[in-house]
Write an enzyme that holds these catalytic residues in place. Structure first.
Site, mmCIF file in Angstrom:
data_model
loop_
_atom_site.group_PDB
_atom_site.id
_atom_site.type_symbol
_atom_site.label_atom_id
_atom_site.label_comp_id
_atom_site.label_asym_id
_atom_site.label_seq_id
_atom_site.Cartn_x
_atom_site.Cartn_y
_atom_site.Cartn_z
ATOM 1 N N ASP A 146 2.986 -4.392 8.038
ATOM 2 C CA ASP A 146 1.780 -3.574 7.911
ATOM 3 C C ASP A 146 0.584 -4.522 8.005
ATOM 4 O OD1 ASP A 146 -0.416 -2.185 7.052
ATOM 5 O OD2 ASP A 146 0.397 -1.638 5.095
ATOM 6 N N HIS B 11 0.873 -1.183 0.000
ATOM 7 C CA HIS B 11 0.000 0.000 0.000
ATOM 8 C C HIS B 11 0.910 1.233 0.000
ATOM 9 C CE1 HIS B 11 -2.714 2.987 1.872
ATOM 10 N NE2 HIS B 11 -3.712 2.231 1.460
ATOM 11 N N CYS C 83 -4.756 2.699 -3.631
ATOM 12 C CA CYS C 83 -3.506 3.162 -3.008
ATOM 13 C C CYS C 83 -2.398 2.130 -3.186
ATOM 14 C CB CYS C 83 -3.695 3.472 -1.518
ATOM 15 S SG CYS C 83 -4.740 4.878 -1.246
ATOM 16 N N GLN D 76 -4.711 -4.794 6.965
ATOM 17 C CA GLN D 76 -5.760 -5.684 6.447
ATOM 18 C C GLN D 76 -5.777 -7.038 7.139
ATOM 19 O OE1 GLN D 76 -8.103 -4.742 4.543
ATOM 20 N NE2 GLN D 76 -7.268 -2.830 3.748
ATOM 21 N N LYS E 242 -10.402 -0.042 10.420
ATOM 22 C CA LYS E 242 -10.564 -1.223 9.564
ATOM 23 C C LYS E 242 -10.852 -2.457 10.424
ATOM 24 C CE LYS E 242 -7.250 0.453 6.144
ATOM 25 N NZ LYS E 242 -7.961 0.842 4.928
HETATM 26 N N1 PMP Z 1 -1.852 -0.662 4.629
HETATM 27 C C1 PMP Z 1 -2.813 -1.324 3.989
HETATM 28 C C2 PMP Z 1 -2.531 -2.698 3.459
HETATM 29 C C3 PMP Z 1 -4.062 -0.738 3.819
HETATM 30 O O1 PMP Z 1 -5.018 -1.388 3.184
HETATM 31 C C4 PMP Z 1 -4.277 0.559 4.335
HETATM 32 C C5 PMP Z 1 -5.609 1.271 4.138
HETATM 33 N N2 PMP Z 1 -6.203 1.095 2.910
HETATM 34 C C6 PMP Z 1 -3.250 1.182 5.015
HETATM 35 C C7 PMP Z 1 -2.046 0.548 5.151
HETATM 36 C C8 PMP Z 1 -3.402 2.541 5.596
HETATM 37 O O2 PMP Z 1 -4.358 2.521 6.584
HETATM 38 P P1 PMP Z 1 -4.842 3.912 7.221
HETATM 39 O O3 PMP Z 1 -5.353 4.718 6.069
HETATM 40 O O4 PMP Z 1 -5.894 3.498 8.169
HETATM 41 O O5 PMP Z 1 -3.667 4.505 7.854
#
Ligand code: PMP
Length: 425
Positions: free
Chosen positions: A219, A142, A383, A222, A245
């Site tokens: 990270d 991401h 993203c 998910q 999430k």
């Molecule tokens: N890493 C992953 C794999 C994500 O899917 C996301 C959110 N789409 C993020 C990081 C970032 O999360 P946040 O916007 O809640 O900081």
């Protein structure tokens, strides 16, 4: 009685009971937002990878906090301040237990997974990464797990290395291993890909990196809402996830770090809370974790997060993972059988994310037509623009499942996709 109505005082429903009948209708009753019509259709919410909906247990806990306990934390000697501090710190303990961290001081409250990664890049990273050094990530990250490292590398004259993925969207471990070099100062990988659904073999990744004394950040944005996570079993050095999430509130996230690493790291932001004493000559920083929590923290966020984690514990993460896997298999079979549909991301180990493209139809049109049917999916690059490039698409349509989705909702998705094809026939 709804699942929420039993929380938090009655004993958690046993795993055997859930296995013998994961009662999705009962669970759905805990999420008032799901019970509404969109464009004249029953809402089908399949955008859980972007953010998940909140059970009443979470919103009730936040209201209760503001109606009963609110005060600023840590600084007050008065009754409410002590109670607010207890609530806030109980959130930390709940997060510690949920990801099985060894020590509650290893849990730092941040704004989001994104802030957690930035914190590590700007503290550990700035301290340890120098000119000519390398940071290793994967090709399925991401943007949150790319850009903070890119910024660090730019500042320091270091190099961002990217381990490639195969056509199924799986990390090529041998290549990852080859890229772990003498200049690699940290590796950062996603646990579950938001664009592809791939579950990475984090334990193996950590072993490969640790064999060369390279720390690993994971990270877990998910992963934490979808599969059981045990940071000690994974062995990783840092792990981040977001409350919103994970069926919890927005504005709060968790950074886990091994205590010795956190203790040796410089602070991130300056301000109140993160100090033990301040003079114009010298400031002494507070101990971990408060050293990293400058300013008034998100107290109600911690309360909501705890309620969300308790809710997940109550259902059981094994049960949730198993149930979502069934949904994914069901959806994969049905969606891939539709002529003209290509699924992007076909890893053997996959969580409840289904990215797809339809021949001759732009994903945004797919999303717009499905919306007219009351079905919420996400379209775009998610993203993860480098992932789109890897699969030679501009964008995908993505249905992502949550613990409250049903097979009937997947049937509605399939009918919607068929309608899209008819419109563009
Ligand atoms: N890493 C992953 C794999 C994500 O899917 C996301 C959110 N789409 C993020 C990081 C970032 O999360 P946040 O916007 O809640 O900081």
């Amino acid at each position: 009685m709804t699942a929420a109505a039993r929380l938090p005082h009655e004993p958690a429903r046993g795993i055997r009971e859930v296995e013998s009948g994961y009662d999705v209708e009962e669970i759905r009753a805990d999420f008032p937002i799901l019970n509404q019509q969109v464009h004249g259709h029953k809402l089908v919410y399949l955008d859980n990878a972007a953010t998940s909906q909140k059970p009443r247990a979470v919103t009730d806990a936040i209201v209760r906090y503001y109606e009963r306990d609110n005060a600023n934390v840590h600084r007050g000697v008065h009754y409410l301040s002590e109670r607010a501090t207890e609530e806030y710190e109980a959130g930390r303990t709940a997060a510690q237990k949920f990801i099985h961290a060894a020590d509650r001081h290893e849990i730092i409250f941040v704004r989001s997974a994104t802030e957690g990664i930035n914190l590590v890049a700007q503290t550990y990273g700035r301290k340890h990464v120098g000119a000519g050094d390398e940071v290793l990530i994967s090709a399925m990250e991401h943007h949150s797990n790319i850009v903070p490292w890119q910024m660090l590398c730019e500042e320091k004259g270091a190099k961002l290395q990217v381990a490639p993925i195969n056509d199924r969207g799986e990390l090529i471990l041998e290549k990852f291993e080859q890229l772990l070099g003498p200049r690699t100062k940290i590796a950062a990988v996603g646990h579950v890909s938001n664009a592809l659904g791939t579950i990475n073999p984090v334990e193996q990744i950590v072993k490969l990196a640790h064999a060369r004394n390279i720390p690993v950040l994971v990270d877990g944005a998910q992963a934490v809402p979808r599969i059981p996570v045990d940071v000690q079993a994974l062995g990783c050095d840092f792990y981040v996830f977001s409350g919103h999430k994970t069926y919890g509130p927005t504005g709060i996230g968790i950074l886990y770090g091994k205590f010795a690493l956190l203790d040796a790291m410089p602070p991130y932001q300056g301000g109140g809370e993160m100090i033990s004493s301040v003079s114009f000559e010298k400031t002494v920083y507070n101990k971990v974790p408060l050293k990293f929590e400058a300013g008034t923290p998100d107290m109600s966020g911690a309360v909501g997060m705890r309620a969300a984690l308790e809710y997940l514990n109550h259902l059981g993460m094994e049960n949730i993972a198993q149930y979502e896997h069934q949904l994914l298999e069901y959806a994969t079979g049905k969606v891939s059988a539709i002529p003209g549909v290509r699924i992007i991301g076909t890893a053997k180990e996959k969580a409840g994310v289904l990215s797809f493209v339809i021949e001759g139809v732009h994903p945004h049109d797919v999303g717009t037509i499905l919306d007219q049917e009351g079905i919420a999916i996400r379209t775009g690059h998610h993203c993860a623009q480098p992932v789109m490039e890897r699969f030679k698409v501009d964008a995908t349509a993505r249905a992502s499942f949550g613990l409250y989705n049903s097979k009937e909702e997947i049937d509605a998705l399939v009918r919607g996709i068929q309608k899209v094809r008819e419109v563009f026939a």
